[in-house]
Design an enzyme around this catalytic site. Structure first.
Site, PDB file in Angstrom:
ATOM      1  N   LEU A 174       0.922  -1.267   0.073  1.00 32.88           N
ATOM      2  CA  LEU A 174       0.183  -0.239   0.080  1.00 32.88           C
ATOM      3  C   LEU A 174       0.900   1.322  -0.015  1.00 32.88           C
ATOM      4  CD1 LEU A 174      -2.653  -1.007   2.697  1.00 32.88           C
ATOM      5  CD2 LEU A 174      -3.106  -0.546   0.165  1.00 32.88           C
ATOM      6  N   LYS A 180      16.589   0.071   1.065  1.00 31.62           N
ATOM      7  CA  LYS A 180      15.208  -0.069   0.636  1.00 31.62           C
ATOM      8  C   LYS A 180      14.467   1.189   0.095  1.00 31.62           C
ATOM      9  CE  LYS A 180      14.070  -4.197   3.812  1.00 31.62           C
ATOM     10  NZ  LYS A 180      13.330  -4.605   4.655  1.00 31.62           N
ATOM     11  N   ASN A 235       1.738   4.474   7.397  1.00 34.46           N
ATOM     12  CA  ASN A 235       1.469   3.214   6.416  1.00 34.46           C
ATOM     13  C   ASN A 235       2.092   2.052   7.334  1.00 34.46           C
ATOM     14  OD1 ASN A 235       0.475   1.353   4.416  1.00 34.46           O
ATOM     15  ND2 ASN A 235       2.743   1.520   4.059  1.00 34.46           N
ATOM     16  N   LYS A 286       3.490  14.123  16.293  1.00 35.40           N
ATOM     17  CA  LYS A 286       3.687  15.333  17.103  1.00 35.40           C
ATOM     18  C   LYS A 286       4.988  16.066  16.464  1.00 35.40           C
ATOM     19  CE  LYS A 286       1.320  16.366  20.217  1.00 35.40           C
ATOM     20  NZ  LYS A 286       0.256  17.314  20.306  1.00 35.40           N
ATOM     21  N   SER A 305      -5.210   2.117   8.928  1.00 37.40           N
ATOM     22  CA  SER A 305      -5.596   1.270  10.106  1.00 37.40           C
ATOM     23  C   SER A 305      -5.914  -0.024   9.517  1.00 37.40           C
ATOM     24  CB  SER A 305      -6.761   1.833  11.047  1.00 37.40           C
ATOM     25  OG  SER A 305      -7.080   1.066  11.935  1.00 37.40           O
ATOM     26  N   TYR A 356      -1.937  -6.943  17.418  1.00 38.62           N
ATOM     27  CA  TYR A 356      -2.052  -5.916  16.247  1.00 38.62           C
ATOM     28  C   TYR A 356      -3.621  -5.211  16.106  1.00 38.62           C
ATOM     29  CZ  TYR A 356      -2.838  -5.331  11.176  1.00 38.62           C
ATOM     30  OH  TYR A 356      -2.954  -4.482   9.954  1.00 38.62           O
ATOM     31  N   LYS A 395      -4.313  -1.291  16.105  1.00 32.38           N
ATOM     32  CA  LYS A 395      -4.987  -0.622  14.980  1.00 32.38           C
ATOM     33  C   LYS A 395      -6.218   0.036  15.461  1.00 32.38           C
ATOM     34  CE  LYS A 395      -2.563  -1.145  12.619  1.00 32.38           C
ATOM     35  NZ  LYS A 395      -2.014  -0.172  11.488  1.00 32.38           N
TER      36      LYS A 395
END
Length: 240
Positions: A75, A99, A149, A181, A202, A231, A235
């Protein structure tokens, strides 16, 4: 009490940022009860809306600065590609320089323009997040689009980061909260001239998190650890 615990745990770990992660935990506690009492359903895009969406629906983003974390695959990669394709300068972060550089080269080649700027941010280290934010603000004075992400699905057994925080919670939420922040001045600067977008990635797993612990002590209890459970808890934090 939870905020105090978090502040004490994080004191000295990232200097001027002491208390920011505590603020994230405190916010979660403050909203969690009202969230479920309100009976809110999944805040996800409907399949019909997804089917209707086309790349042509994205407006011209020339002059916009975007940030996408975890953009070397999946994504994150395609989000960065389409933002850059529509004219935005897109800063991407990955765990390693290699990467990030490879992803930037691939996307720039795909769109035929050099609009991807590779940087590194290791979310398992709050010091790395702080260093990234400082580097970003030294280069850009505004941030129009922020897409947190990057994330991990969890680990088979409970693991802790160098900051002595549970790994899944830190990588999937707390590190991004800190990043937000720290970059807030750039977001506020962009807001003076137009709309700002913060699109947190999310998951529908968030709506399965009602039975999991809420305090820091419980989050760090190996006996309570569940791979998918932590996990989905992370989320839920994303949504709140």
């Amino acid at each position: 009490a939870i905020a105090a615990l978090a502040s004490a745990k994080l004191a000295g770990l990232f200097g001027r940022n002491v208390g920011l992660v505590a603020e994230a935990v405190e916010a979660l506690c403050r909203w969690r009860r009202s969230y479920f009492h309100a009976g809110l359903g999944p805040l996800v895009t409907r399949p019909a809306d997804i089917a209707r969406f086309r790349h042509s629906d994205i407006p011209d983003l020339t002059g916009k600065v975007a940030l996408v974390t975890g953009a070397n695959a999946g994504l994150g990669y395609f989000t960065a590609l389409h933002l850059a394709k529509n004219g935005a300068t897109v800063v991407i972060t990955c765990r390693t320089e290699q990467k990030a550089a490879e992803a930037a080269e691939s996307i720039n080649a795909a769109i035929g323009a050099k609009r991807i700027v590779p940087m590194t941010a290791e979310l398992e280290s709050l010091k790395s997040v702080d260093a990234f934010a400082r580097a970003f603000l030294a280069k850009y004075d505004k941030l129009d689009i922020f897409v947190p992400n990057a994330g991990i699905p969890g680990t088979a057994t409970m693991e802790f980061t160098e900051d002595n925080l549970e790994k899944t919670i830190q990588v999937d939420h707390l590190a991004h909260f800190l990043m937000y922040k720290l970059l807030e001045p750039a977001l506020l600067k962009a807001a003076q001239h137009g709309l700002v977008r913060v699109a947190v990635v999310s998951s529908c797993f968030a709506y399965l998190a009602t039975e999991l612990p809420i305090t820091l002590n419980e989050l760090h209890d190996p006996e309570r650890y569940k791979q998918k459970g932590y996990y989905k808890y992370a989320k839920l934090m994303n949504l709140l």
